[in-house]
Enzyme design. Structure first.
Site: not given
Length: 621
Positions: A314, A341, A362, A387
């Site tokens: 990430r 994040s 989303e 999500f």
């Protein structure tokens, strides 16, 4: 056009909607008839559009959110001279551009596919955001017109869009709601109560206008009011009647999605066939502000082999995206309020003018990405992999639209550790693999991630990149290349008795298992299958021929993930090799990443144990 001509144009749109549906033997003419006057006034007086140059950056954008009313859209195209009468009557035929629900794959004037209700306004918000914040400007911001049905206002995605548009002060966005009172099976929740709808939009800081949708002069004034409103979006709530103009179907239940029972009589009642032509106003001439990519991409680099150089994929994604944004001014980034994040914040800090915060919404996140792609931008939309499941319908419809979007799911799998199963993306690979024309990538180290982030920008369709939370070793050198559809063989020998196929976090576990097995005299091959779709069939088939057995290891549920991707390499009729699969088969709880991997049976110890059993029973080729 004067009032009488606008009325006649509305009648023509009704007649042509009836004719198209009658020729097809199916369709939604009554839903088209209710909005015909709204469309007539918009087309004749307020839309600025060059049908010969649909890609013109200064064009207004029109989105038919009530996509089932496609006969109305196609009738408007005919009135504007974009299509002929002969083509209009090919509606819903095999091979026709005029599909039951319009898609941009077929018609250049369609912005987005809207067959799934509740998506037109969210995508329209993305288009309006691009137009307002990204250009072209030169003093003119293209207007976005979205024609909605009242039934779809029951969808939560509409209200995600409404709040986002109000928050962003999108005064270049106008929603026109065809409040015809009737849905598919009967009355809508609020019927003709325009005040109920107005209160809801006003709560999200929209300017609201209530109007008789069959009074063309009132509609004209309402659209003009929308154009002159500054600082907030406008919604025009138009009271209409489904099937307007034909007594036998007007405002009657049970006729949704059906051609009129007596089409010839209905056409006569509407005044007969007409052939009015509308001269749609041309858009202003402006220069495009899209910068041409300079072709030089200076990706971040990490050196392998140094334990101090462990990097989470990430983190590599965020740094690579920021670098890509420097090299390509057409790249934009969106995030669902987790950019600290997902590491999209790296892009936001370097390119704040091209970063869009979509908050915990989303559906709107993906819809905005689709809208920006329709406006010529290259969007990267990121959130937690778990999500994205709630936005899957928008991903599915993005594929129907042929939209080029990059979606990044972080914090995938049980390897995220203590947060527990609600935060673990364990279905995402299957979800994106099932999307038509998609590309699915799952890198295992920083350099691989960076290279794939750059490669994604040049691909078509929906592209998905899965990133991991925890830091891991740098396996590859910064000069290594990772072609889409490829893989990397990390260990191999002529004496290999088994092939371990892994991706992402399980690559390092597979390497550790291979090392332990080598100490026992058991040689195994290790393949890093970073391209989950398309899959590297040639390498997998060669491994099957040379080692006789494949063992896949994935931090994902067994259904639809890495194991199924490997199996797809052997669906051409040739014998299928011995194949065993390690995956997450239980419902995880909270534990450390190491404990999670072990409990799921996908850590090095579990892989080695499974390999021993397979080798004991394998027939050595």
């Amino acid at each position: 056009m004067d009032t009488a001509e606008l009325i006649e144009l509305g009648q023509q749109l009704r007649v042509d909607s009836v004719r198209a549906s009658a020729a097809a033997g199916s369709g939604h003419p009554t839903s088209s008839m209710s909005a015909a006057d709204l469309m007539a006034v918009l087309l004749a007086h307020h839309l600025h559009y060059d049908f010969d140059r649909p890609e013109a950056p200064s064009n207004d954008r029109f989105v038919l959110s009530k996509g089932h009313a496609s006969p109305l859209l196609y009738s408007a195209y005919k009135a504007a001279g974009a299509i002929g009468d002969d083509e209009l009557l090919t509606f819903r035929e095999f091979g026709s551009r005029l599909e039951g629900h319009p898609t941009p794959r077929r018609l250049p004037w369609v912005e987005t596919a809207t067959g799934s209700l509740g998506q037109g306004l969210p995508v329209g918000v993305g288009i309006a955001l691009a137009g307002k914040r990204l250009g072209p400007h030169d003093g003119a911001v293209p207007r976005v017109w979205v024609l909605c049905g009242d039934s779809e206002l029951a969808e939560g995605s509409v209200w995600e869009a409404a709040e986002h548009a109000g928050h962003e002060h999108l005064d270049n966005l106008t929603a026109i709601v065809d409040v015809n009172r009737l849905g598919q099976r009967g009355p809508t929740r609020h019927g003709h109560d325009l005040d109920a709808y107005a209160r809801r939009f006003q709560a999200f800081d929209w300017h609201t206008v209530k109007v008789d949708g069959h009074d063309v002069d009132a509609v004209d004034r309402a659209l003009g009011e929308a154009e002159s409103t500054r600082g907030r979006p406008t919604v025009i709530l138009a009271r209409t009647l489904k099937g307007r103009g034909v007594a036998s179907v007007q405002d009657r239940e049970g006729l949704h999605g059906k051609p009129l029972p007596h089409a010839d009589e209905a056409i006569e009642e509407l005044g007969g066939v007409r052939d009015l032509r509308v001269r749609v106003q041309a858009p202003p001439t402006v220069r495009s502000l899209h910068s041409v990519p300079d072709g030089h991409l200076d990706l971040p680099r990490w050196e392998p082999g140094d334990s101090a150089e462990e990097v989470a994929t990430r983190d590599a994604y965020g740094q690579a995206l920021a670098a890509l944004g420097t090299a390509r001014p057409d790249v934009v980034a969106l995030d669902g309020e987790v950019s600290d994040s997902t590491r999209a914040e790296y892009f936001a800090k370097e390119h704040p003018d091209r970063f869009f915060e979509c908050y915990i919404a989303e559906q709107q996140l993906v819809a905005a990405a689709v809208g920006m792609a329709a406006s010529g931008w290259v969007p990267y939309a990121s959130t937690f992999a778990a999500f994205l499941t709630r936005a899957h319908d928008f991903v599915r419809m993005a594929a129907v639209s042929g939209a080029g979007i990059n979606v990044i799911g972080s914090h995938a799998g049980v390897a995220i550790g203590q947060d527990g199963p609600s935060q673990m993306g364990l279905e995402d690979l299957a979800m994106f693999r099932a999307v038509h024309g998609s590309t699915v990538l799952y890198p295992c180290d920083a350099n691989q991630t960076a290279q794939l982030v750059g490669a994604m920008a040049g691909l078509d369709g929906v592209r998905y990149l899965r990133t991991s939370r925890g830091a891991g070793p740098v396996i590859y050198g910064p000069g290594e290349k990772f072609p889409i559809g490829g893989s990397k063989v990390l260990r191999s020998s002529d004496g290999d008795r088994l092939t371990l196929v892994a991706a992402g976090v399980t690559v390092q576990e597979a390497l550790r298992a291979a090392e332990a097995l080598a100490g026992e005299g058991i040689r195994v091959r290790v393949i890093d299958l970073y391209s989950v779709k398309p899959v590297d069939r040639a390498t997998l088939r060669l491994a099957a021929e040379e080692t006789g057995c494949l063992l896949t290891v994935e931090d994902h549920h067994p259904e639809g993930g890495l194991g199924d991707a490997v199996l797809d390499a052997f669906t051409d009729g040739r014998p299928v090799p011995r194949l065993a699969r390690l995956a997450v088969r239980t419902m995880p709880g909270s534990a450390s990443p190491e404990q999670q991997l072990h409990a799921a049976g996908i850590d090095a110890e579990s892989i080695a144990a499974s390999a021993r059993l397979l080798v004991e029973t394998a027939i050595v080729p």
